[in-house]
Scaffold this motif. Structure first.
Motif, PDB file in Angstrom:
ATOM      1  N   ARG A   1       0.863  -1.204  -0.159  1.00  0.00           N
ATOM      2  CA  ARG A   1      -0.207   0.171  -0.116  1.00  0.00           C
ATOM      3  C   ARG A   1       0.803   1.486  -0.118  1.00  0.00           C
ATOM      4  O   ARG A   1       0.125   2.581   0.156  1.00  0.00           O
ATOM      5  N   SER A   2       1.929   1.084   0.094  1.00  0.00           N
ATOM      6  CA  SER A   2       2.910   2.500   0.254  1.00  0.00           C
ATOM      7  C   SER A   2       4.401   1.961   0.044  1.00  0.00           C
ATOM      8  O   SER A   2       4.985   0.845  -0.071  1.00  0.00           O
ATOM      9  N   GLN A   3       5.150   2.566  -0.630  1.00  0.00           N
ATOM     10  CA  GLN A   3       6.211   2.746  -1.127  1.00  0.00           C
ATOM     11  C   GLN A   3       7.253   4.201  -1.304  1.00  0.00           C
ATOM     12  O   GLN A   3       6.462   4.985  -1.588  1.00  0.00           O
ATOM     13  N   CYS A   4       7.970   4.345  -0.352  1.00  0.00           N
ATOM     14  CA  CYS A   4       9.247   5.708  -0.619  1.00  0.00           C
ATOM     15  C   CYS A   4      10.856   5.569  -0.555  1.00  0.00           C
ATOM     16  O   CYS A   4      11.623   4.035  -0.216  1.00  0.00           O
TER      17      CYS A   4
ATOM     18  N   THR B   1     -11.190   2.807  10.786  1.00  0.00           N
ATOM     19  CA  THR B   1     -10.239   2.150  11.789  1.00  0.00           C
ATOM     20  C   THR B   1      -9.222   1.717  10.813  1.00  0.00           C
ATOM     21  O   THR B   1      -7.978   1.628  10.637  1.00  0.00           O
ATOM     22  N   VAL B   2      -9.431   1.274   9.552  1.00  0.00           N
ATOM     23  CA  VAL B   2      -8.808   0.772   7.900  1.00  0.00           C
ATOM     24  C   VAL B   2      -8.066   2.232   7.493  1.00  0.00           C
ATOM     25  O   VAL B   2      -6.819   1.732   7.078  1.00  0.00           O
ATOM     26  N   ALA B   3      -8.845   2.884   7.279  1.00  0.00           N
ATOM     27  CA  ALA B   3      -8.450   4.416   6.823  1.00  0.00           C
ATOM     28  C   ALA B   3      -7.236   4.821   7.631  1.00  0.00           C
ATOM     29  O   ALA B   3      -6.215   5.049   7.750  1.00  0.00           O
ATOM     30  N   ILE B   4      -7.553   5.263   9.357  1.00  0.00           N
ATOM     31  CA  ILE B   4      -6.204   5.296   9.727  1.00  0.00           C
ATOM     32  C   ILE B   4      -4.697   4.509   9.137  1.00  0.00           C
ATOM     33  O   ILE B   4      -3.801   4.737   9.202  1.00  0.00           O
ATOM     34  N   GLN B   5      -5.300   3.175   9.773  1.00  0.00           N
ATOM     35  CA  GLN B   5      -4.221   2.021   9.202  1.00  0.00           C
ATOM     36  C   GLN B   5      -4.243   2.235   7.736  1.00  0.00           C
ATOM     37  O   GLN B   5      -2.069   2.406   8.044  1.00  0.00           O
ATOM     38  N   LEU B   6      -4.386   2.533   6.369  1.00  0.00           N
ATOM     39  CA  LEU B   6      -3.826   3.101   5.399  1.00  0.00           C
ATOM     40  C   LEU B   6      -3.035   4.298   5.590  1.00  0.00           C
ATOM     41  O   LEU B   6      -1.655   4.220   5.399  1.00  0.00           O
ATOM     42  N   MET B   7      -3.486   5.372   6.578  1.00  0.00           N
ATOM     43  CA  MET B   7      -2.714   5.779   6.664  1.00  0.00           C
ATOM     44  C   MET B   7      -1.328   6.456   7.101  1.00  0.00           C
ATOM     45  O   MET B   7      -0.036   6.926   6.655  1.00  0.00           O
ATOM     46  N   LEU B   8      -1.568   5.128   8.288  1.00  0.00           N
ATOM     47  CA  LEU B   8      -0.097   5.171   8.762  1.00  0.00           C
ATOM     48  C   LEU B   8       1.128   4.190   8.540  1.00  0.00           C
ATOM     49  O   LEU B   8       1.824   4.623   8.622  1.00  0.00           O
ATOM     50  N   THR B   9       0.248   3.696   7.511  1.00  0.00           N
ATOM     51  CA  THR B   9       1.012   2.379   6.747  1.00  0.00           C
ATOM     52  C   THR B   9       2.101   3.364   5.297  1.00  0.00           C
ATOM     53  O   THR B   9       3.886   2.582   5.153  1.00  0.00           O
ATOM     54  N   VAL B  10       1.656   4.475   5.354  1.00  0.00           N
ATOM     55  CA  VAL B  10       2.205   4.825   3.932  1.00  0.00           C
ATOM     56  C   VAL B  10       3.864   5.722   4.887  1.00  0.00           C
ATOM     57  O   VAL B  10       3.553   6.278   5.517  1.00  0.00           O
ATOM     58  N   GLY B  11       4.736   5.065   3.390  1.00  0.00           N
ATOM     59  CA  GLY B  11       6.226   5.315   4.162  1.00  0.00           C
ATOM     60  C   GLY B  11       5.933   7.163   3.685  1.00  0.00           C
ATOM     61  O   GLY B  11       6.291   7.009   2.859  1.00  0.00           O
ATOM     62  N   ILE B  12       6.658   7.688   4.360  1.00  0.00           N
ATOM     63  CA  ILE B  12       7.128   9.406   3.794  1.00  0.00           C
ATOM     64  C   ILE B  12       8.990   9.728   4.374  1.00  0.00           C
ATOM     65  O   ILE B  12       9.115  10.646   3.647  1.00  0.00           O
ATOM     66  N   SER B  13       9.112   8.478   4.816  1.00  0.00           N
ATOM     67  CA  SER B  13      10.887   8.743   5.502  1.00  0.00           C
ATOM     68  C   SER B  13      11.787   7.548   5.364  1.00  0.00           C
ATOM     69  O   SER B  13      11.182   6.809   5.754  1.00  0.00           O
ATOM     70  N   ILE B  14      12.936   7.380   4.386  1.00  0.00           N
ATOM     71  CA  ILE B  14      13.779   6.776   4.622  1.00  0.00           C
ATOM     72  C   ILE B  14      14.612   6.564   5.020  1.00  0.00           C
ATOM     73  O   ILE B  14      16.468   5.656   4.841  1.00  0.00           O
TER      74      ILE B  14
END
Length: 314
Positions: free
Chosen positions: A7-10, A240-253
């Motif tokens: 669901r996310s790549q950074c 709950t799923v929306a918050i989990q998706l938001m927290l899953t999105v990576g913003i920094s490596i």
């Protein structure tokens, strides 16, 4: 992990990773359109700071002075010894690629500016000043108008500003119509949730929080903890799923790259035969140095010795 669950790549700003034509992120999106790509915010912020500083003559002069101070003291053991005696912390060198290194270079000068100026004045007026190669004019000392007056007294601190912004969110920056449109858009993009139900759950959760004056929510983590404590996962399933998706999105490596940088320092040529367990342990101690310094190693040794003494002798 199967790519379909991604669901996310950074990545950083390197073209081979973040390129929109043939980069890694584009090739993954071709296989899974829900793998949202976010350019690393720390790398982007670092580049923005470096380029912004290079465009302003005052900033270039400022950091050039810091670099000159570091070079002046570091190129002589005599001068470096005087610096260590005059200041509790030493000067740091800046870096062209890491903006955080420039921040660390500013701190000693900012916190001990008077001590540094007094040291330079003493070195310039010393009878042996030619040994220090110090040239300059003595400054005119100006007393403060009011005792204890500093710039810190003006405005809000960073923490207070964040709290003010977070509290402002509770009043609602978006009206209900726009929020509903956003919910529908999220529902169309992700098959994990329903947009209409998400909108209704947000309204219900907002009413619930308004009635609970004893609960203060300022972060997504606190909100999802409140939902879990309030009931089970079926209370606000889409939220709950929306918050989990938001927290899953990576913003920094940056934290991941920092761990690899530590491995380069630890896995030296003379340690080429080091095992994986020891390498992991040393990397953990190196990356979390602040926490490791709090450990009382005498207690660790005593616990290890007591555990060894309880072993059954064959």
């Amino acid at each position: 992990m199967p790519l379909k669950y991604c669901r996310s790549q950074c990545y950083d700003n390197v073209a081979v990773m973040g390129g929109h034509k043939s980069g890694v992120q584009e090739r993954i999106i071709e296989k899974n359109t829900k793998a949202v790509f976010v350019s690393c915010e720390n790398h982007s912020l670092n580049l923005a700071g470096i380029h912004a500083a290079s465009e302003e003559s005052i900033t270039v002069t400022f950091f050039g002075t810091l670099d000159a101070l570091y070079n002046f003291f570091s190129r002589s053991t005599m001068r470096w010894d005087k610096l260590r005696k005059a200041m509790p912390i030493t000067l740091k060198s800046e870096s062209e690629t890491r903006w955080i290194a420039r921040e660390e270079a500013v701190k000693p000068v900012c916190h001990h500016f008077d001590d540094l100026v007094i040291l330079l004045e003493e070195m310039s007026t010393d009878l042996k000043g030619n040994n220090y190669d110090v040239m300059g004019e003595l400054r005119t000392r100006v007393k403060k108008r009011m005792p204890g007056g500093t710039n810190v007294d003006v405005g809000l601190s960073a923490k207070q500003e964040i709290m003010r912004l977070m509290k402002g969110k509770s009043s609602g920056l978006l009206d209900d119509e726009r929020m509903k449109e956003n919910c529908l858009h999220v529902g169309e993009f992700y098959s994990d949730l329903d947009g209409n139900e998400l909108y209704e759950e947000i309204l219900d959760c907002r009413m619930l929080l308004a009635s609970r004056t004893d609960v203060q929510i300022f972060t997504p983590e606190k909100l999802i903890q409140f939902i879990i404590q309030y009931g089970d996962e079926n209370v606000f399933p889409n939220l709950t799923v929306a918050i989990q998706l938001m927290l899953t999105v990576g913003i920094s490596i940056a934290s991941c790259e920092r761990s690899f940088s530590k491995l380069i320092l630890i896995m030296a040529y003379l340690r080429a035969s080091m095992g994986q367990d020891r390498l992991n342990a040393l990397a953990f101690l190196s990356s979390d140095r602040e926490e490791a310094e709090l450990i009382n190693f005498d207690d660790v040794i005593d616990n290890f010795a007591s555990a060894e003494s309880r072993r059954v002798q064959n």
